[in-house]
Scaffold this motif. Sequence first.
Motif, mmCIF file in Angstrom:
data_model
loop_
_atom_site.group_PDB
_atom_site.id
_atom_site.type_symbol
_atom_site.label_atom_id
_atom_site.label_comp_id
_atom_site.label_asym_id
_atom_site.label_seq_id
_atom_site.Cartn_x
_atom_site.Cartn_y
_atom_site.Cartn_z
ATOM 1 N N LEU A 1 16.171 -18.787 14.768
ATOM 2 C CA LEU A 1 16.001 -20.234 14.602
ATOM 3 C C LEU A 1 15.639 -20.915 15.916
ATOM 4 N N PRO A 2 16.393 -20.703 17.024
ATOM 5 C CA PRO A 2 15.952 -21.319 18.288
ATOM 6 C C PRO A 2 14.645 -20.736 18.809
ATOM 7 N N LEU A 3 14.442 -19.422 18.625
ATOM 8 C CA LEU A 3 13.176 -18.828 19.062
ATOM 9 C C LEU A 3 12.002 -19.439 18.305
ATOM 10 N N GLY A 4 12.173 -19.577 16.986
ATOM 11 C CA GLY A 4 11.113 -20.156 16.172
ATOM 12 C C GLY A 4 10.879 -21.620 16.480
ATOM 13 N N ALA A 5 11.960 -22.358 16.751
ATOM 14 C CA ALA A 5 11.814 -23.779 17.101
ATOM 15 C C ALA A 5 11.011 -23.928 18.387
ATOM 16 N N PHE A 6 11.294 -23.067 19.372
ATOM 17 C CA PHE A 6 10.521 -23.119 20.627
ATOM 18 C C PHE A 6 9.064 -22.775 20.370
ATOM 19 N N ALA A 7 8.822 -21.694 19.597
ATOM 20 C CA ALA A 7 7.438 -21.300 19.309
ATOM 21 C C ALA A 7 6.683 -22.415 18.602
ATOM 22 N N LEU A 8 7.358 -23.118 17.692
ATOM 23 C CA LEU A 8 6.712 -24.193 16.933
ATOM 24 C C LEU A 8 6.394 -25.385 17.832
ATOM 25 N N ILE A 9 7.376 -25.840 18.620
ATOM 26 C CA ILE A 9 7.178 -27.011 19.483
ATOM 27 C C ILE A 9 6.157 -26.711 20.576
ATOM 28 N N ALA A 10 6.336 -25.565 21.246
ATOM 29 C CA ALA A 10 5.398 -25.208 22.319
ATOM 30 C C ALA A 10 4.006 -24.941 21.755
ATOM 31 N N GLY A 11 3.939 -24.340 20.565
ATOM 32 C CA GLY A 11 2.641 -24.076 19.953
ATOM 33 C C GLY A 11 1.895 -25.350 19.607
ATOM 34 N N LEU A 12 2.614 -26.345 19.077
ATOM 35 C CA LEU A 12 1.976 -27.620 18.757
ATOM 36 C C LEU A 12 1.454 -28.312 20.005
ATOM 37 N N ARG A 13 2.161 -28.156 21.127
ATOM 38 C CA ARG A 13 1.768 -28.833 22.371
ATOM 39 C C ARG A 13 0.656 -28.106 23.115
ATOM 40 N N ALA A 14 0.657 -26.763 23.050
ATOM 41 C CA ALA A 14 -0.171 -26.027 23.993
ATOM 42 C C ALA A 14 -1.278 -25.188 23.382
ATOM 43 N N LEU A 15 -1.144 -24.747 22.149
ATOM 44 C CA LEU A 15 -2.153 -23.848 21.589
ATOM 45 C C LEU A 15 -3.404 -24.626 21.173
ATOM 46 N N PRO A 16 -4.576 -24.048 21.397
ATOM 47 C CA PRO A 16 -5.832 -24.741 21.043
ATOM 48 C C PRO A 16 -5.979 -24.880 19.536
ATOM 49 N N ALA A 17 -6.421 -26.062 19.108
ATOM 50 C CA ALA A 17 -6.523 -26.374 17.673
ATOM 51 C C ALA A 17 -7.904 -26.023 17.164
ATOM 52 N N GLY A 18 -8.177 -24.721 17.018
ATOM 53 C CA GLY A 18 -9.446 -24.292 16.451
ATOM 54 C C GLY A 18 -9.459 -24.520 14.953
#
Length: 495
Positions: A176-193
């Motif tokens: 749950l905390p690992l997934g929450a970090f992946a989700l928040i960081a992914g929304l902020r940093a991953l390119p929106a192709g």
Amino acid sequence: MENISNGRRWLGLMAILAATLMNLLDSTVVNVAAPAILADLHGTYVDLQWIAAGYTLALAVGLLTGGRLGDMFGRRRVLLVGVVGFVAASALCAAAWSPESLIAARIVQGLFGAVMIPQGFGLIRDLFGPAEVGKAFGVFGPAIGLSTILGPVVSGLLVDADVFGTGWRMVFAINLPLGAFALIAGLRALPAGHGVLRPRRLDAAGAVLAAVGMFLLVFPLMQGRELGWPAWVWVMLAASVVVLALFTAHQQRRRGAGRTPLVELSVFGKRSYTSGVLFVLVFFGAIVGFSLAVGLFLQLGLGHSPLRASVTMSAWAIGAFLGSGFSAGTMAKLGRRILHLGLSLMAVGLILLYAVFTQYGLGIGGWTLALPLLVYGLGMGMIFVPLFDVIMGEIADHEVGSASGILESIQQLGASLGVAVLGTVFFAAAGTTGQAAGFLVASERVTLVAIALTAVAFGLAFLLPRHVRRHEQPAAVPQQEPAAAELPEREPALV
């Protein structure tokens, strides 16, 4: 490519790493938490096998389409959907009230893992570009290696600590905390192709045929021992061959009609690749099934706590980490010979382990097991890095993506079969009494089977290409798909 700041790149890499860690943890969690799950949910040994194999079987089926979803709908979007689904399934695992509910949640985990994991390499390439992608993999690879060592130890610590009375459930709740970090960081940093392929209907019929065929193959191997090997078990095994043959014919019809097949069957026209598929089935079946047996023996046979069992097995993970580093630097020079070297070390480790079992019996200490497990892990690690590049040494450039995707799916199928076959050998030898001596005998028999499978893999390795495939871009990074406007009239295979 989208202009991305340096800090955002590394945050995006951490998001991908967090998603990958969730999959790594949940691929091995049963080796650590199995006895605690068995006691708490009042499950059977077959339930334990399904808790492990259900995840990998779902991964095997899901990977047939998971990678292409990112190309169709955008890698970031698909990865984040996979993260959300994986975390939700992890919460269901942690809240499981029966073996059946846990098995169902594990299958859902595997399906979302198959959606989530294939997006990682493409996103890393999108974040860093060809010039700097090597730096990213220079961090990503060792981080995964260290996590492989520390992950089981952390899992054992969580089970032993019994945080808030959760016991084994915390092993799943940690997602749950690992997934929450992946989700928040992914929304902020991953390119929106937005994807490079026009959305097309996926081959649902092909996916169903593949899933049914794999299930018909694994289910009777898992349930046969407990049910006394009735006639319908053998009927199911025969039916699996028929269904998988229908799947092959279906793929050929789609290809002939110019439609997208799940699997590009042309790669099986090369003997070296077909031999490689068999190698992957045998190799991963052996190591995954053997790993489950060792973890169960340490806890059920020797009475080790989950943490102590994890620390004992960390010698195996340390060996794998060191072996991977060695092969990464020598595979271009040694080629296929690195596989034979690794398999030889694995065989030596297994022979040493069998000698320890027969000499010390139930008086085995953790340090006594450390050397055989270290040697076995060292050989295993030597094979991990170069394996796919060796198998695909004679694959044409336009077939690389499909050939790689098939191997990833076969790897997970091999893991499921390993749990089914070696798990059946282990529990049949252990009997139903649960006595420590029975688990010792079971471990000895599984070790002998693992030695035999290692010998089979050694022979199959002679049929593989002598040299690894040359890369102009980092290994294991899929080639860029053509843009929608550049697609040929005949669509590419999904994997």
